[in-house]
Design a protein around this motif. Structure first.
Motif, short mmCIF file in Angstrom:
data_model
loop_
_atom_site.label_atom_id
_atom_site.label_comp_id
_atom_site.label_asym_id
_atom_site.label_seq_id
_atom_site.Cartn_x
_atom_site.Cartn_y
_atom_site.Cartn_z
N ILE A 94 7.33 6.83 3.95
CA ILE A 94 6.05 6.20 3.60
C ILE A 94 5.01 7.31 3.42
CG2 ILE A 94 4.21 4.64 4.32
CD1 ILE A 94 6.43 2.85 4.32
N ALA A 120 2.24 4.63 10.43
CA ALA A 120 0.90 4.61 11.03
C ALA A 120 0.23 3.23 10.97
CB ALA A 120 0.02 5.64 10.33
N GLU A 200 -8.78 5.21 13.91
CA GLU A 200 -8.60 6.67 13.84
C GLU A 200 -7.65 7.11 14.94
OE1 GLU A 200 -12.16 9.75 13.96
OE2 GLU A 200 -11.33 9.41 15.93
N TRP A 201 -6.76 8.04 14.65
CA TRP A 201 -5.79 8.57 15.63
C TRP A 201 -5.11 7.43 16.41
CZ3 TRP A 201 -3.90 13.12 14.98
CH2 TRP A 201 -4.68 14.19 14.54
N ALA A 202 -4.63 6.46 15.67
CA ALA A 202 -4.04 5.27 16.28
C ALA A 202 -2.90 5.62 17.23
CB ALA A 202 -3.50 4.35 15.19
N PRO A 229 -7.14 11.54 10.64
CA PRO A 229 -6.31 10.48 10.08
C PRO A 229 -6.75 9.09 10.55
CG PRO A 229 -5.20 11.48 11.93
CD PRO A 229 -6.49 12.22 11.76
N ILE A 231 -6.43 4.63 9.45
CA ILE A 231 -5.93 3.55 8.62
C ILE A 231 -7.05 2.52 8.48
CG2 ILE A 231 -4.35 1.56 8.61
CD1 ILE A 231 -2.73 3.96 8.11
N1 SAH Z 1 4.40 9.12 6.80
C1 SAH Z 1 3.20 8.75 7.47
C2 SAH Z 1 1.99 8.76 6.57
C3 SAH Z 1 1.60 10.13 6.13
S1 SAH Z 1 0.19 10.12 5.11
C4 SAH Z 1 3.39 7.38 8.12
O1 SAH Z 1 4.39 6.71 7.86
O2 SAH Z 1 2.55 6.98 8.90
C5 SAH Z 1 -1.08 10.55 6.24
C6 SAH Z 1 -1.97 9.37 6.52
O3 SAH Z 1 -1.33 8.52 7.45
C7 SAH Z 1 -3.29 9.71 7.17
O4 SAH Z 1 -4.26 10.15 6.25
C8 SAH Z 1 -3.66 8.39 7.80
O5 SAH Z 1 -4.15 7.50 6.85
C9 SAH Z 1 -2.30 7.89 8.24
N2 SAH Z 1 -2.03 8.21 9.64
C10 SAH Z 1 -1.05 8.97 10.14
N3 SAH Z 1 -1.08 8.98 11.48
C11 SAH Z 1 -2.12 8.20 11.84
C12 SAH Z 1 -2.68 7.81 13.08
N4 SAH Z 1 -2.16 8.21 14.26
N5 SAH Z 1 -3.74 6.98 13.07
C13 SAH Z 1 -4.28 6.55 11.92
N6 SAH Z 1 -3.80 6.90 10.73
C14 SAH Z 1 -2.73 7.71 10.67
#
Ligand code: SAH
Length: 506
Positions: A94, A120, A200-202, A229, A231
């Motif tokens: 993903i 995420a 943020e930082w979920a 990062p 969502i």
């Molecule tokens: N392969 C990863 C996504 C990578 S793209 C997955 O499956 O989750 C990177 C993006 O993922 C970030 O910009 C953010 O939108 C999201 N992301 C990754 N870790 C996150 C976290 N702990 N909390 C919130 N968003 C996260």
């Protein structure tokens, strides 16, 4: 040569507890670990000794290493016969370029496997209390990207079309373009009142989130200072955040707690605090430096002649047996010695080898250990081996020699040295932002902290931590060193210490 292989492994959304069992066992057994910015750094501590760890992380705008180079690294190591784990944040397929990496491996004729993980958006939804589907509110979920390529930053998703679907939208990498995205969604027909949550930082203790609407979210996230990062979840279900956001309402959510020990030694206490929501900073104030083997070789040759072996610390016991088994392959080479340990944690290290411990004093201090050994009346003209580090053991040796008339040999298997904290990430974070509480679990943690205080000066505006003590002996050491005792555990147990933390700062 064995055949090399690459495992494209999802590291999950952040919390190491959310990784799969398969991923963990691959991390533990691989020869090479290639990891990302978003893969939790704790996972790196699971590798076997000698595993090569290669950081290929990138952040928006600042990439340390090109995608092509990353793929070269995978091909190169697998071609050399290594088992390579390519650990990627979230799920590898993903938005993680896992597809590109798999194609490159396939083209190069390299065997590979893909290990899926919690992506995420799923982590964010669970830890923000947002059911992504809900009877009556949403019967579809879409994973969208705010920009297709982290480096180029251009957009390919037609948001206006997604506005018409009517389900839940989870937007990755959307923070940079949030105004554009929300405008397009509204232009596509979604009401400005549509509930939105940003997480943020979920799944990590540092998780922060907010609830807004399509019309207000761009401004709200700037006001709250939320950054990648993160969502963004758009849809009627985001309303449930108001009622179900359990994660940020635990007793220590949002609190920063310092444990004055190295990460590896802080395990149980750390886990307890984290499960209550705290962000735990580990300050490894001292390094345990293993003694060179040649300094200790003679003692091991005469091992079977000792009457007692005395262990004064868990590290001493651990390193004693490490060296012992470098020299001998058979545990019986230890002979018929009796074994004394200063306390329960030290005894546990010895018992790992199915050796019974003959003596543990009631309190874990050198004097009590010496008194308990003297009370056995077995020391006169007998040989005793005291396994030590480089501190505080004179009392013990002196008492055994002077009062017990024993013949004592010291075996220093390690020495303590102050850690260089200038580059330690947790120490840096402590200097910058401070903490809500700092926990002292023994007199030695107090001494080490005071000795290192020069490296732990807080910046202006950083939170000043409350100092919390494990019990009377630790508190006495704190008072002696001028560290105010803000709270003390009722009993000398980790649970009681944690209860004191909740009471003080929760
Ligand atoms: N392969 C990863 C996504 C990578 S793209 C997955 O499956 O989750 C990177 C993006 O993922 C970030 O910009 C953010 O939108 C999201 N992301 C990754 N870790 C996150 C976290 N702990 N909390 C919130 N968003 C996260």
């Amino acid at each position: 040569m064995s055949e090399g292989k690459v495992f494209l492994v999802g590291a999950g959304p952040g919390d190491p507890g959310l990784i799969t069992v398969r991923a963990r066992s691959l991390i533990e057994s691989c020869d090479v670990l290639v990891y990302d910015y978003l893969a939790n750094a704790d996972l790196k501590t699971w590798v076997k000794p000698g595993c090569e760890c290669i950081y290929v992380g990138k952040r928006p705008g600042r990439h340390s290493i090109s995608q092509e180079k990353i793929e070269d690294i995978l091909v190169e190591h697998a071609s050399a016969g290594k088992q390579v784990v390519r650990l990627k944040g979230g799920d590898p397929f993903i938005f993680g370029r896992g597809g590109e990496e798999a194609c490159r491996l396939s083209a190069a004729g390299i065997a590979f496997e893909v290990v899926p993980a919690v992506t995420a958006a799923l982590g964010a939804a669970a830890c923000a209390g947002i059911p992504l589907t809900h009877r009556g509110h949403s019967s579809s979920v879409c994973f969208l990207t705010g920009h297709e390529d982290i480096e180029r930053g251009d957009m390919h998703v037609d948001f206006a079309k997604f506005a018409q679907i009517g389900g839940t939208l989870c937007i990755y990498m959307g923070m940079g373009h949030i105004s554009d995205i929300t405008e397009k969604l509204m232009a596509g027909g979604l009401s400005p009142k549509t509930p939105v949550a940003v997480v943020e930082w979920a799944t990590l203790p540092r998780q922060r989130s907010l609830r807004a609407t399509l019309g207000t979210v761009a401004e709200a996230k700037d006001k709250a200072g939320l950054k990648p990062p993160a969502i963004v979840i758009v849809g009627e279900v985001a309303r449930y955040y108001d009622e179900l956001n359990w994660f940020e309402h635990r007793p220590l959510s949002g609190k920063r707690v310092v444990v004055t020990r190295a990460r590896e030694q802080a395990g149980e206490l750390r886990a307890k605090l984290e499960s209550l929501g705290a962000e735990v900073l580990s300050l490894p104030l001292i390094d345990i430096i293993e003694a060179e083997s040649h300094e200790t070789a003679d003692v091991y040759d005469g091992m079977a002649n000792y009457d007692w072996v005395v262990f004064t610390s868990p590290n001493g016991a651990r390193l004693f047996f490490k060296k012992f088994f470098e020299k001998f392959t058979d545990l019986r080479c230890i002979g018929g010695v009796r074994i004394a340990c200063i306390g329960a944690a030290t005894a546990r290290e010895v018992e790992r080898y199915h050796l019974a411990v003959d003596l543990i004093p009631e309190t874990a201090v050198a004097e009590s250990l010496a008194d308990a050994l003297l009370a056995t009346e077995t020391l006169d003209s007998r040989t005793v081996l005291v396994v030590t580090g480089n501190r505080n053991r004179d009392v013990l040796v002196r008492k055994l020699e002077d009062e017990g008339r024993a013949i004592v040999d010291m075996l220093p298997v390690y020495r303590n040295e102050p850690t260089d904290l200038s580059e330690e990430p947790d120490a840096k974070s402590f200097r910058e932002k401070g903490a809500d509480a700092i926990l002292f679990t023994s007199a030695s943690t107090v001494e080490n902290f005071v000795a290192q205080s020069g490296q732990l000066q807080l910046a202006k505006g950083a939170r000043r931590p409350k100092a919390i003590s494990m019990g009377p002996i630790t508190s006495a050491a704190m008072k002696e060193k001028g560290v105010p005792v803000d709270a003390e555990a009722k009993e000398q147990t980790l649970d009681s210490l944690v209860a004191a933390v909740i009471k003080k700062i929760g």
